[in-house]
Design a protein around this motif. Structure first.
Motif, PDB file in Angstrom:
ATOM      1  N   HIS A   1       6.430  40.342  46.450  1.00 46.23           N
ATOM      2  CA  HIS A   1       6.819  41.126  47.621  1.00 46.23           C
ATOM      3  C   HIS A   1       8.066  40.486  48.203  1.00 46.23           C
ATOM      4  O   HIS A   1       8.005  39.370  48.716  1.00 46.23           O
ATOM      5  CB  HIS A   1       5.700  41.157  48.658  1.00 46.23           C
ATOM      6  CG  HIS A   1       5.944  42.146  49.741  1.00 46.23           C
ATOM      7  ND1 HIS A   1       5.171  43.273  49.896  1.00 46.23           N
ATOM      8  CD2 HIS A   1       6.887  42.211  50.720  1.00 46.23           C
ATOM      9  CE1 HIS A   1       5.613  43.980  50.924  1.00 46.23           C
ATOM     10  NE2 HIS A   1       6.663  43.346  51.437  1.00 46.23           N
ATOM     11  N   PRO A   2       9.227  41.161  48.088  1.00 43.26           N
ATOM     12  CA  PRO A   2      10.477  40.556  48.573  1.00 43.26           C
ATOM     13  C   PRO A   2      10.372  40.142  50.036  1.00 43.26           C
ATOM     14  O   PRO A   2       9.925  40.914  50.886  1.00 43.26           O
ATOM     15  CB  PRO A   2      11.511  41.670  48.380  1.00 43.26           C
ATOM     16  CG  PRO A   2      10.922  42.557  47.326  1.00 43.26           C
ATOM     17  CD  PRO A   2       9.442  42.506  47.528  1.00 43.26           C
ATOM     18  N   GLY A   3      10.788  38.910  50.320  1.00 37.83           N
ATOM     19  CA  GLY A   3      10.755  38.418  51.686  1.00 37.83           C
ATOM     20  C   GLY A   3       9.399  37.959  52.146  1.00 37.83           C
ATOM     21  O   GLY A   3       9.275  37.399  53.232  1.00 37.83           O
ATOM     22  N   GLY A   4       8.357  38.172  51.329  1.00 37.16           N
ATOM     23  CA  GLY A   4       7.013  37.778  51.725  1.00 37.16           C
ATOM     24  C   GLY A   4       6.301  38.895  52.464  1.00 37.16           C
ATOM     25  O   GLY A   4       6.899  39.617  53.285  1.00 37.16           O
TER      26      GLY A   4
ATOM     27  N   ASP B   1      -0.042  58.820  49.162  1.00 35.86           N
ATOM     28  CA  ASP B   1       0.329  59.353  47.854  1.00 35.86           C
ATOM     29  C   ASP B   1       1.833  59.593  47.755  1.00 35.86           C
ATOM     30  O   ASP B   1       2.406  59.495  46.668  1.00 35.86           O
ATOM     31  CB  ASP B   1      -0.420  60.655  47.584  1.00 35.86           C
ATOM     32  CG  ASP B   1      -1.926  60.429  47.503  1.00 35.86           C
ATOM     33  OD1 ASP B   1      -2.321  59.335  47.061  1.00 35.86           O
ATOM     34  OD2 ASP B   1      -2.683  61.331  47.897  1.00 35.86           O
ATOM     35  N   ALA B   2       2.479  59.896  48.884  1.00 34.92           N
ATOM     36  CA  ALA B   2       3.930  60.107  48.918  1.00 34.92           C
ATOM     37  C   ALA B   2       4.476  59.424  50.155  1.00 34.92           C
ATOM     38  O   ALA B   2       4.809  60.075  51.149  1.00 34.92           O
ATOM     39  CB  ALA B   2       4.267  61.597  48.922  1.00 34.92           C
ATOM     40  N   PRO B   3       4.556  58.099  50.147  1.00 35.07           N
ATOM     41  CA  PRO B   3       4.901  57.374  51.376  1.00 35.07           C
ATOM     42  C   PRO B   3       6.338  57.596  51.836  1.00 35.07           C
ATOM     43  O   PRO B   3       6.642  57.331  52.995  1.00 35.07           O
ATOM     44  CB  PRO B   3       4.668  55.913  50.979  1.00 35.07           C
ATOM     45  CG  PRO B   3       4.806  55.881  49.497  1.00 35.07           C
ATOM     46  CD  PRO B   3       4.306  57.201  49.008  1.00 35.07           C
ATOM     47  N   GLN B   4       7.239  58.078  50.947  1.00 33.06           N
ATOM     48  CA  GLN B   4       8.620  58.303  51.388  1.00 33.06           C
ATOM     49  C   GLN B   4       8.726  59.528  52.297  1.00 33.06           C
ATOM     50  O   GLN B   4       9.699  59.692  53.025  1.00 33.06           O
ATOM     51  CB  GLN B   4       9.536  58.491  50.174  1.00 33.06           C
ATOM     52  CG  GLN B   4       9.743  57.239  49.336  1.00 33.06           C
ATOM     53  CD  GLN B   4       8.614  57.018  48.339  1.00 33.06           C
ATOM     54  OE1 GLN B   4       7.672  57.816  48.311  1.00 33.06           O
ATOM     55  NE2 GLN B   4       8.697  55.956  47.542  1.00 33.06           N
TER      56      GLN B   4
ATOM     57  N   GLN C   1       9.798  45.578  53.727  1.00 28.23           N
ATOM     58  CA  GLN C   1       9.338  46.352  52.584  1.00 28.23           C
ATOM     59  C   GLN C   1       7.867  46.697  52.777  1.00 28.23           C
ATOM     60  O   GLN C   1       7.083  45.893  53.279  1.00 28.23           O
ATOM     61  CB  GLN C   1       9.508  45.560  51.295  1.00 28.23           C
ATOM     62  CG  GLN C   1      10.938  45.309  50.880  1.00 28.23           C
ATOM     63  CD  GLN C   1      11.580  46.554  50.292  1.00 28.23           C
ATOM     64  OE1 GLN C   1      10.913  47.366  49.662  1.00 28.23           O
ATOM     65  NE2 GLN C   1      12.870  46.702  50.508  1.00 28.23           N
ATOM     66  N   ILE C   2       7.492  47.901  52.367  1.00 26.25           N
ATOM     67  CA  ILE C   2       6.101  48.330  52.318  1.00 26.25           C
ATOM     68  C   ILE C   2       5.819  48.702  50.877  1.00 26.25           C
ATOM     69  O   ILE C   2       6.538  49.516  50.285  1.00 26.25           O
ATOM     70  CB  ILE C   2       5.839  49.526  53.258  1.00 26.25           C
ATOM     71  CG1 ILE C   2       6.043  49.100  54.720  1.00 26.25           C
ATOM     72  CG2 ILE C   2       4.422  50.055  53.057  1.00 26.25           C
ATOM     73  CD1 ILE C   2       5.854  50.225  55.713  1.00 26.25           C
TER      74      ILE C   2
ATOM     75  N   GLY D   1       6.706  51.894  46.465  1.00 27.01           N
ATOM     76  CA  GLY D   1       7.160  51.107  47.590  1.00 27.01           C
ATOM     77  C   GLY D   1       8.401  51.724  48.197  1.00 27.01           C
ATOM     78  O   GLY D   1       9.081  52.541  47.567  1.00 27.01           O
ATOM     79  N   PHE D   2       8.686  51.368  49.418  1.00 29.37           N
ATOM     80  CA  PHE D   2       9.865  51.899  50.089  1.00 29.37           C
ATOM     81  C   PHE D   2      10.295  50.910  51.157  1.00 29.37           C
ATOM     82  O   PHE D   2       9.507  50.076  51.604  1.00 29.37           O
ATOM     83  CB  PHE D   2       9.579  53.277  50.698  1.00 29.37           C
ATOM     84  CG  PHE D   2       8.497  53.271  51.745  1.00 29.37           C
ATOM     85  CD1 PHE D   2       8.811  53.188  53.100  1.00 29.37           C
ATOM     86  CD2 PHE D   2       7.157  53.338  51.379  1.00 29.37           C
ATOM     87  CE1 PHE D   2       7.819  53.192  54.053  1.00 29.37           C
ATOM     88  CE2 PHE D   2       6.156  53.339  52.335  1.00 29.37           C
ATOM     89  CZ  PHE D   2       6.491  53.261  53.680  1.00 29.37           C
TER      90      PHE D   2
END
Length: 937
Positions: free
Chosen positions: A306-309, A383-386, A336-337, A350-351
């Motif tokens: 996970h970038p950045g933790g 299911d479609a987090p964006q 990031q999520i 992820g987004f």
């Protein structure tokens, strides 16, 4: 002289004077000895040779051999005797005498001055010999004729050897030299040349030999220097190896401390430094592989990064879970999520979080995700987090949140912003907690209840004593909300009815605004778990508001808690990089300690029931833990209750009950199975101590007497067979005073006790089923026994600290009184069959060279109350000890340095043992058997 011969031969002329027979005729000085006889017989030419010799003598010296006046003055008889018997002086001697007399002015008679004969100062030796040959008394030794004399004189003049002189080699050489001076000169020159050449050659050879000798000396010095350099290099390598070993041992202790404190990253780095290079010696031993297994954490898998933790793990539903990295002041980068599938161990999607995102929440059904930006809330589908399903913007309309305030934060125009969010009830209500950026210490309404479907505020405030929100958690059914105010209390609310259900005083002081206070609901939502006061985890009863018990401590600080859906297991995630799994049903300590993260663990959740655990943290790794597997480094096997003592002896785990009855298990295969195989006592021996001998069909039976007499001990019986054991009739009756007086080595059973009333050591052959030997001993009660690897030495320790060594080959014993202070609790003989390590009940560890009876090393760690048991590894490089405080310690046999404390039992460690493969270590106390897995030497 001719007239002399004519006269004697009778051929005288008329001119010759006739002399009568027997009258003296001739000149005495020239008369030969045979003429002086006056017999007239045997007078021949050789008498003339004598007279010629007198003339030659006179010519050489200037005088006759005998003085004529002296001859005539003494009478005829004296004259005749002088001529016949007295030897004349050699001519050369006469000349020397005359020269000496003239020099001294003596009266020696010299030649007449008018004489024409002048003596030579030096006379050739040949003339001496010629003259003296002519003057021989024995006429047979004179020259035969005058020609012989003339020939000899000619030889003298020609520098040839004369007949008169003895033919010596030196003499012949001198004559030859005088005859051939030119040839001899040439030969001499050639000889000189040869000698000079030979001398030069000899000098050159000597010089070359000296150079060669110097070269050999230089070579020898070079060899010596090389040997010294090799020795110095060897010593340097030995010192380097010793330094590497010391550094390795120190690092292993540091690794143990790092793993104990949860710093797995440092442990991994140190372990990696000791992986040998291509040309390096491998110093790794059992402990390295044991620690490496703990640090590697094979029961966990890093499923992604996970970038950045990941600051939060929002929760889970089925196999899906969500990690969220928040963007908090003063950071400018977006968080990031990520949505994960724990079963497939990968990221589903992820987004990037919205700019200025401050909080996020996951619905309890795992289908919707709420994201807060400033005071704006977005509802997204998992299911479609964006895609944004709903944007909540009207819930705060017409509501005052304080004076407008700008902090330079993205999207922040108000005096407060959302801090925490949770879905409650049937996921239609969202509870929002805000924190204030105004000068007011607390927000007027820290909790707001929002109807997600209507985008409207249901209620503001909790209806109770909540003035600040530090953390929130929701029960599994969504009916209860626990809020930590950051003060001393935790408040449990009914979120739909907005009433207080319970209030707990969990701490004694107020927490700062940025502190964490993790909470979790327990089984049936009737209990609440809190972590406060330095990692102390407490269980509270919601109905009574009272503490139930303290679950345990996870020091120094707990960052998050997770509970299984059934509420029976708890996982705590700490600053120490460790995960502790607690069994809430049994109320015991942590059943698992999981290592794998290299930094703080910020969140975790159970997935797929209680079989898997997912975690995230500062190290940016997201890991999945399979809780169905046992811990890699250590396994535990609980002994049945009721035992007061347990020991490990020759592959048998024996536990003694309160009624002095034994229960035995065979642990020879424990390295390949989780549970040891139990060995049941034969039915014909109820209540007896039955000790099986591994690898044999023999059983050692110790009947328990009803009233044992003090000092007599117990009778040992040996039986053969498992189903129907048969007694060995020839086995002698031996009284054992202590269970330490029994040892089994290969096909020999060793018993120390009273035999026929006296202390003995008995060697019983199992193969021949008879007594091999019986050795009297001084030791009456054995507190420890050990056998050397070559089966020759048997060592026995007693309560007074004395070690007795029995030589099995010579049937002799030696004692070392006071070898250790206090009772000897354990003895070990190393692989060299001469080094002995002894441990005492006072916590002293000593290493001896037994044949020399010399103390080599001593270690007395102050932290050890007393050693109870000890064993060595199959290769002899490591020792493991168990102490009275429950500690299991690993030692280096060479330096006798402590490597690490592997763990702690709750009671004294009555037995320790390395399995024969060297990979597994066993330790036991009265309640449990622990299995420590490493790798063989």
């Amino acid at each position: 002289m001719i007239w002399h011969r004519q006269a004697v031969e009778g051929r005288l002329t008329d001119a010759t004077v006739y002399t009568q027979l027997h009258q003296f005729i001739g000149t005495p000085a020239y008369m030969s000895p045979e003429q002086a006889e006056m017999s007239g017989l045997d007078i021949d030419t050789r008498s003339d040779i004598y007279s010629l010799g007198v003339l030659l003598y006179e010519l050489l010296t200037g005088s006759t051999p005998f003085d004529p006046r002296e001859l005539t003055s003494r009478g005829i008889d004296v004259m005749r005797r002088t001529i016949r018997e007295q030897e004349p002086v050699r001519p050369s001697t006469r000349l020397r005498q005359s020269a000496l007399a003239a020099a001294s002015g003596g009266a020696s008679r010299l030649p007449d001055p008018g004489s024409r004969i002048t003596p030579h100062a030096s006379l050739p030796s040949d003339l001496d010999w010629i003259a003296m040959k002519c003057l021989e008394k024995d006429r047979t030794r004179r020259y035969e004729t005058a020609n012989g004399l003339a020939a000899d004189l000619k030889r003298h003049l020609s520098h040839e050897p004369v007949v008169a002189r003895p033919p010596s080699a030196v003499y012949r050489f001198q004559k030859a030299f005088r005859r051939n001076k030119l040839a001899f000169a040439a030969g001499a020159a050639l000889g000189v040349t040869l000698v000079v050449g030979l001398g030069v050659s000899t000098w050159q050879w000597a010089k070359a030999r000296q150079a060669e000798s110097e070269k050999r000396e230089q070579a020898q010095l070079a060899f010596q220097e090389r040997d010294r350099a090799s020795e110095a290099e060897r010593q340097a390598l030995a010192h380097l190896r010793q330094a590497r070993r010391a550094a390795y041992l120190a690092d292993m202790r540091l690794v143990a401390d790092s793993l104990q404190s949860g710093n797995v990253g440092r442990a991994r780095r140190i372990l990696a430094e000791h992986r040998p290079g291509p040309d390096q010696e491998d110093l790794r031993d059992w402990e390295w592989f044991y620690f490496e297994a703990l640090a590697r954490a094979d029961d966990s898998v890093e499923i992604g990064r996970h970038p950045g933790g990941a600051r939060h793990l929002l929760g889970s539903q089925g196999n899906r879970f969500v990690t969220c990295g928040l963007t908090l002041p003063p950071f400018d980068s977006a968080g990031q999520i990520q949505i994960w599938d724990a079963g497939r161990r990968r990221v589903l999607t992820g987004f990037a979080a919205p700019d200025g995102m401050a909080a996020a929440a996951l619905s309890r059904d795992g289908k919707r995700l709420a994201v807060a930006r400033g005071l704006e809330i977005e509802i997204r589908s998992l299911d479609a987090p964006q895609t944004v399903l709903t944007r909540l913007t009207n819930w705060h309309s017409g509501t005052s949140y304080g004076r407008p305030h700008r902090h330079g934060l993205r999207g922040g125009e108000y005096g407060c912003e959302i801090n925490l969010m949770r879905f409650v009830g049937d996921d239609a209500t969202l509870v929002v907690a805000r924190r204030s950026f105004t000068n007011e210490p607390e927000a007027p309404h820290p909790l707001t209840f929002i109807d997600v479907r209507k985008d409207a505020v249901v209620a503001m405030g909790s209806g109770g004593p909540v003035r600040r929100v530090l953390s929130m958690t929701v029960s599994a059914d969504g009916r209860l909300l626990a809020v930590d105010t950051g003060d001393t209390d935790v408040v449990v609310l009914h979120p739909l009815e907005r009433r207080t259900v319970a209030q707990f005083a969990v701490r004694t002081k107020r927490l700062p605004p940025d502190a964490r206070s993790p909470m979790a609901f327990g089984e049936g939502n009737h209990t609440l778990l809190t972590a406060a006061d330095g990692g102390r985890i407490a269980l509270w009863d919601i109905a009574t508001g009272q503490p139930v018990r303290t679950v345990g401590e996870h020091a120094p600080e707990v960052l998050s808690l997770a509970v299984t859906p059934d509420g029976r297991r708890l996982a705590s995630f700490g600053v120490d990089h460790l995960i502790r799994v607690w069994d809430l049903a049994s109320g015991s300590g942590p059943t698992r300690v999981l290592r794998g993260h290299t930094d703080e663990i910020w969140g975790g959740a159970f997935v797929a029931g209680d079989q898997f655990l997912v975690t995230c943290g500062r190290d940016q790794s997201v890991r999945s833990w399979d809780l169905r597997e046992r811990d890699i480094g250590e396994e535990r096997w609980q002994l049945p209750p009721g035992h007061v003592y347990a020991t490990l002896r020759f592959g048998v785990l024996g536990a003694v009950g309160r009624e002095r009855r034994w229960t035995c298990w065979d642990v020879t295969e424990v390295g390949n199975a989780l549970e040891p195989r139990r060995v049941l006592p034969p039915p014909s021996f109820p209540g007896a101590s039955v000790i099986p001998l591994p690898g044999t069909e023999y059983r050692l039976v110790v009947p328990e007497p009803d009233e044992p007499k003090p000092g007599e001990g117990l009778e040992i019986l040996l039986y053969r067979g498992v189903e129907r054991p048969q007694p060995i009739a020839a086995f002698p009756a031996v009284r054992i005073l202590s269970h330490h007086g029994i040892q089994h080595s290969h096909d020999t059973l060793l018993l120390h006790g009273r035999f026929r009333g006296e202390p003995h050591l008995l060697f019983w052959s199992l193969a021949r089923e008879r007594l091999d030997r019986c050795v009297p001993t001084f030791t009456t009660v054995a507190t420890a026994m050990a056998v050397s690897p070559d089966q020759r030495l048997v060592l026995v320790g007693d309560p007074a600290g004395t070690i007795e060594c029995v030589d099995a080959d010579q049937n002799q014993s030696q004692r070392w009184p006071g070898a250790l202070p206090g009772a000897i609790s354990a003895l070990v003989v190393l692989a060299d069959n001469r080094t002995v390590v002894a441990a005492s009940r006072l916590g002293v560890l000593r290493k001896f060279d037994w044949p020399d009876r010399r103390l080599v090393l001593e270690e007395a760690p102050g932290s050890v109350a007393g050693f109870v048991s000890m064993a060595r590894s199959p290769g002899g490089t490591r020792l493991v000890t168990g102490d009275a405080q429950g500690g299991v310690r690993l030692w280096d046999t060479q330096s006798l340095r402590e490597i690490a404390v592997l763990g702690k039992h709750t009671n004294a460690v009555g037995g320790v043992r390395f399995q024969p493969d060297g990979q597994t270590l066993l330790s036991v106390d009265a309640h449990e058997l622990r299995v420590w897995r490493g790798r063989g030497e």
